[in-house]
Design a protein around this motif. Structure first.
Motif, PDB file in Angstrom:
ATOM      1  N   GLN A  95       0.845  -1.207   0.000  1.00 38.24           N
ATOM      2  CA  GLN A  95       0.000   0.000   0.000  1.00 38.24           C
ATOM      3  C   GLN A  95       0.876   1.252   0.000  1.00 38.24           C
ATOM      4  O   GLN A  95       1.833   1.352   0.770  1.00 38.24           O
ATOM      5  N   ARG A  96       0.529   2.182  -0.929  1.00 45.87           N
ATOM      6  CA  ARG A  96       1.282   3.434  -1.047  1.00 45.87           C
ATOM      7  C   ARG A  96       0.864   4.401   0.048  1.00 45.87           C
ATOM      8  O   ARG A  96      -0.316   4.506   0.390  1.00 45.87           O
ATOM      9  N   ARG A  97       1.817   5.151   0.544  1.00 47.88           N
ATOM     10  CA  ARG A  97       1.554   6.107   1.622  1.00 47.88           C
ATOM     11  C   ARG A  97       0.894   7.362   1.042  1.00 47.88           C
ATOM     12  O   ARG A  97       1.362   7.921   0.047  1.00 47.88           O
ATOM     13  N   VAL A  98      -0.207   7.826   1.634  1.00 48.83           N
ATOM     14  CA  VAL A  98      -0.940   9.016   1.178  1.00 48.83           C
ATOM     15  C   VAL A  98      -0.428  10.224   1.948  1.00 48.83           C
ATOM     16  O   VAL A  98      -0.455  10.251   3.187  1.00 48.83           O
ATOM     17  N   THR A  99       0.048  11.250   1.200  1.00 49.71           N
ATOM     18  CA  THR A  99       0.587  12.460   1.827  1.00 49.71           C
ATOM     19  C   THR A  99      -0.543  13.431   2.197  1.00 49.71           C
ATOM     20  O   THR A  99      -1.689  13.313   1.731  1.00 49.71           O
ATOM     21  N   GLN A 100      -0.155  14.405   3.004  1.00 48.87           N
ATOM     22  CA  GLN A 100      -1.138  15.418   3.420  1.00 48.87           C
ATOM     23  C   GLN A 100      -1.576  16.282   2.245  1.00 48.87           C
ATOM     24  O   GLN A 100      -2.740  16.680   2.158  1.00 48.87           O
ATOM     25  N   ALA A 101      -0.659  16.615   1.323  1.00 52.11           N
ATOM     26  CA  ALA A 101      -1.020  17.428   0.155  1.00 52.11           C
ATOM     27  C   ALA A 101      -2.045  16.716  -0.716  1.00 52.11           C
ATOM     28  O   ALA A 101      -2.979  17.330  -1.247  1.00 52.11           O
ATOM     29  N   GLU A 102      -1.869  15.386  -0.868  1.00 53.89           N
ATOM     30  CA  GLU A 102      -2.833  14.648  -1.682  1.00 53.89           C
ATOM     31  C   GLU A 102      -4.199  14.600  -1.009  1.00 53.89           C
ATOM     32  O   GLU A 102      -5.230  14.648  -1.670  1.00 53.89           O
ATOM     33  N   ILE A 103      -4.217  14.505   0.312  1.00 53.05           N
ATOM     34  CA  ILE A 103      -5.500  14.535   1.027  1.00 53.05           C
ATOM     35  C   ILE A 103      -6.212  15.862   0.810  1.00 53.05           C
ATOM     36  O   ILE A 103      -7.431  15.915   0.577  1.00 53.05           O
ATOM     37  N   ILE A 104      -5.442  16.972   0.833  1.00 51.41           N
ATOM     38  CA  ILE A 104      -6.050  18.292   0.607  1.00 51.41           C
ATOM     39  C   ILE A 104      -6.574  18.413  -0.816  1.00 51.41           C
ATOM     40  O   ILE A 104      -7.657  18.947  -1.056  1.00 51.41           O
ATOM     41  N   ARG A 105      -5.793  17.890  -1.791  1.00 49.66           N
ATOM     42  CA  ARG A 105      -6.260  17.949  -3.183  1.00 49.66           C
ATOM     43  C   ARG A 105      -7.542  17.147  -3.379  1.00 49.66           C
ATOM     44  O   ARG A 105      -8.454  17.571  -4.080  1.00 49.66           O
ATOM     45  N   ARG A 106      -7.624  15.989  -2.770  1.00 50.50           N
ATOM     46  CA  ARG A 106      -8.841  15.185  -2.893  1.00 50.50           C
ATOM     47  C   ARG A 106     -10.039  15.900  -2.267  1.00 50.50           C
ATOM     48  O   ARG A 106     -11.144  15.900  -2.817  1.00 50.50           O
ATOM     49  N   ARG A 107      -9.803  16.549  -1.122  1.00 47.96           N
ATOM     50  CA  ARG A 107     -10.897  17.274  -0.474  1.00 47.96           C
ATOM     51  C   ARG A 107     -11.369  18.448  -1.319  1.00 47.96           C
ATOM     52  O   ARG A 107     -12.571  18.679  -1.472  1.00 47.96           O
ATOM     53  N   ASN A 108     -10.422  19.189  -1.899  1.00 46.21           N
ATOM     54  CA  ASN A 108     -10.807  20.313  -2.769  1.00 46.21           C
ATOM     55  C   ASN A 108     -11.525  19.829  -4.024  1.00 46.21           C
ATOM     56  O   ASN A 108     -12.450  20.477  -4.512  1.00 46.21           O
ATOM     57  N   ARG A 109     -11.077  18.693  -4.541  1.00 45.92           N
ATOM     58  CA  ARG A 109     -11.732  18.154  -5.739  1.00 45.92           C
ATOM     59  C   ARG A 109     -13.175  17.749  -5.440  1.00 45.92           C
ATOM     60  O   ARG A 109     -14.091  18.028  -6.220  1.00 45.92           O
ATOM     61  N   ARG A 110     -13.378  17.117  -4.287  1.00 40.86           N
ATOM     62  CA  ARG A 110     -14.749  16.745  -3.917  1.00 40.86           C
ATOM     63  C   ARG A 110     -15.607  17.980  -3.688  1.00 40.86           C
ATOM     64  O   ARG A 110     -16.784  18.013  -4.058  1.00 40.86           O
ATOM     65  N   ARG A 111     -15.024  19.029  -3.097  1.00 42.52           N
ATOM     66  CA  ARG A 111     -15.785  20.253  -2.875  1.00 42.52           C
ATOM     67  C   ARG A 111     -16.158  20.924  -4.196  1.00 42.52           C
ATOM     68  O   ARG A 111     -17.280  21.388  -4.370  1.00 42.52           O
ATOM     69  N   ALA A 112     -15.219  20.973  -5.158  1.00 47.95           N
ATOM     70  CA  ALA A 112     -15.508  21.574  -6.459  1.00 47.95           C
ATOM     71  C   ALA A 112     -16.585  20.793  -7.208  1.00 47.95           C
ATOM     72  O   ALA A 112     -17.481  21.375  -7.826  1.00 47.95           O
ATOM     73  N   LEU A 113     -16.492  19.475  -7.139  1.00 50.63           N
ATOM     74  CA  LEU A 113     -17.525  18.671  -7.805  1.00 50.63           C
ATOM     75  C   LEU A 113     -18.894  18.883  -7.166  1.00 50.63           C
ATOM     76  O   LEU A 113     -19.922  18.914  -7.859  1.00 50.63           O
ATOM     77  N   GLY A 114     -18.925  19.071  -5.861  1.00 53.55           N
ATOM     78  CA  GLY A 114     -20.204  19.349  -5.208  1.00 53.55           C
ATOM     79  C   GLY A 114     -20.796  20.687  -5.631  1.00 53.55           C
ATOM     80  O   GLY A 114     -22.002  20.796  -5.885  1.00 53.55           O
ATOM     81  N   ILE A 115     -19.931  21.711  -5.732  1.00 55.29           N
ATOM     82  CA  ILE A 115     -20.427  23.025  -6.170  1.00 55.29           C
ATOM     83  C   ILE A 115     -20.927  22.961  -7.602  1.00 55.29           C
ATOM     84  O   ILE A 115     -21.974  23.524  -7.947  1.00 55.29           O
ATOM     85  N   LEU A 116     -20.185  22.278  -8.480  1.00 59.02           N
ATOM     86  CA  LEU A 116     -20.638  22.145  -9.866  1.00 59.02           C
ATOM     87  C   LEU A 116     -21.961  21.399  -9.949  1.00 59.02           C
ATOM     88  O   LEU A 116     -22.827  21.719 -10.775  1.00 59.02           O
ATOM     89  N   GLY A 117     -22.133  20.429  -9.110  1.00 57.59           N
ATOM     90  CA  GLY A 117     -23.408  19.715  -9.113  1.00 57.59           C
ATOM     91  C   GLY A 117     -24.568  20.602  -8.697  1.00 57.59           C
ATOM     92  O   GLY A 117     -25.651  20.554  -9.302  1.00 57.59           O
ATOM     93  N   VAL A 118     -24.348  21.437  -7.668  1.00 57.37           N
ATOM     94  CA  VAL A 118     -25.410  22.353  -7.236  1.00 57.37           C
ATOM     95  C   VAL A 118     -25.740  23.363  -8.330  1.00 57.37           C
ATOM     96  O   VAL A 118     -26.913  23.659  -8.608  1.00 57.37           O
ATOM     97  N   LEU A 119     -24.691  23.911  -8.992  1.00 56.56           N
ATOM     98  CA  LEU A 119     -24.937  24.864 -10.077  1.00 56.56           C
ATOM     99  C   LEU A 119     -25.670  24.215 -11.242  1.00 56.56           C
ATOM    100  O   LEU A 119     -26.531  24.848 -11.876  1.00 56.56           O
TER     101      LEU A 119
END
Length: 393
Positions: A80-104
């Motif tokens: 199993q590959r180690r997940v960095t903190q930067a990648e966790i932040i990118r995934r969170r921002n990506r999920r947030r952007a997809l949620g906003i696009l869905g609402v729009l």
């Protein structure tokens, strides 16, 4: 064994401080030398700096691969590959952007459906600019306005531009001083109008123009129209009248000469349009507008108007224009203290003294001299007899 030796053994057994160090088995068999220095123990700092060689990291749990998931490959489980903190932040921002696009996207779909299915034009109304009814449409009818609007019933309420419709009606109906197209939710189209009134007759190079109070061109004519106020203004160079358009008078001041177009003097003098507006407002306020038969604002240093075709009032420049018109009203509208109804001439209110006072001077119009009667010629018969008598002599 005497008593002294027995007492020593008891003290040694009881751990007396007089007892010497014990010798181990190694010293007895010769593995350790007596009197050898003890090995040096490492200090606390050296122990902290020395890496722990014997420390073992806890084993990581191996990744459990589900054979039922897509992409499964039989074989040894991958690490199993180690997940960095930067990648966790990118995934969170990506999920947030997809949620906003869905609402729009949901809002856009809802707006499209509501606009195209809910807001349908079902009511048409024509009213005055102050929202009162019935509307005063002047020479036009409400049916003509609604037909020219070109909006069909049950069409989309937001399917046309109100600004374009307003401009279209203003060009098509020049005898409307003001016209405005507006919408009202959920299903109403409103046309607000104010009729225009023929007020001025203005000459140009090709004939005469009939203007409204706001200098809107209502129509053109080859001869001077009757019953309108004669307006003298400076027109722009190369002017060509267009019915439905507004005129902007050209500002000219003879006292400034060639400097009138410079930026410094342009800000000091009022424009011809502003001066004309101020002149009409003050004439209306002093009760002189209805009796005014001519206005002259060609030269902003020599403004004048004519009252009842018999008194020319010279106002000079636009300086103290309200006060000058108050003096003119006192002289023209009050027969007891001012001019009589039969007086004709020039009323000069353009002179301002050094102390700021303005004096009015009236110069009556000189009556035309009465022509002398010519002698009556003698009849032709008498002239013939006189000629015969002269010939006989």
């Amino acid at each position: 064994m005497d008593n002294n030796q027995r007492s020593r053994r008891q003290k040694s057994a009881n751990g007396s401080p007089a007892q010497g160090p014990r010798r181990g088995l190694g010293s007895r068999i010769g593995l350790e030398k007596r009197g050898a220095p003890a090995p040096e123990q490492p200090t606390v700092r050296q122990q902290a700096a020395r890496p722990r060689q014997n420390a073992q990291r806890p084993p990581r749990p191996s990744q459990q691969i589900n054979p039922q998931k897509p992409g499964y490959r039989p074989g040894a489980p991958q690490k199993q590959r180690r997940v960095t903190q930067a990648e966790i932040i990118r995934r969170r921002n990506r999920r947030r952007a997809l949620g906003i696009l869905g609402v729009l996207a949901v809002l856009a779909v809802g707006a499209f459906v509501s606009v195209n299915l809910l807001f349908k034009v079902t009511i048409f109304r024509v009213e005055n600019m102050d929202r009162t009814t019935p509307a005063d449409t002047g020479i036009y009818t409400e049916e003509e306005l609604l037909t020219a609007l070109g909006v069909e019933a049950n069409s989309n309420l937001f399917g046309f531009s109100t600004a374009e419709k307003t401009q279209q009606l203003a060009q098509q109906f020049p005898y409307l001083e003001q016209v405005e197209v507006d919408i009202q939710l959920p299903a109403t189209v409103i046309i607000k109008v104010q009729p225009a009134q023929e007020r001025f007759a203005c000459a140009y190079s090709g004939g005469w123009m009939v203007l409204s109070d706001s200098l809107k061109i209502l129509r053109t004519d080859a001869s001077q129209p009757d019953g309108l106020t004669l307006l003298s203004i400076a027109l722009p160079d190369g002017f060509t009248p267009a019915v439905g358009a507004h005129i902007t008078p050209k500002s000219y001041n003879s006292l400034l000469g060639a400097e009138q177009a410079t930026a410094e003097t342009a800000g000091l003098q009022a424009s011809a349009a502003d001066t004309l507006t101020e002149l009409m407002e003050n004439l209306q306020a002093n009760g002189l507008f209805d009796g005014t038969t001519a206005l002259d604002v060609q030269d902003l240093s020599d403004i004048e108007f004519t009252y009842q075709n018999r008194v020319v009032v010279r106002l000079g420049s636009e300086t103290n224009l309200p006060y000058k018109l108050q003096l003119a009203a006192a002289a023209l509208a009050d027969p007891e203290k001012g001019l009589a109804d039969s007086d004709r001439g020039v009323l000069d209110i353009s002179t301002q003294q050094s102390n700021g006072d303005i004096c009015a001077y009236f110069a009556p119009e000189e009556a035309a001299p009465t022509p002398e009667p010519e002698p009556t010629p003698e009849p032709a018969e008498n002239a013939g007899d006189a000629g015969d008598a002269a010939a006989a002599e």
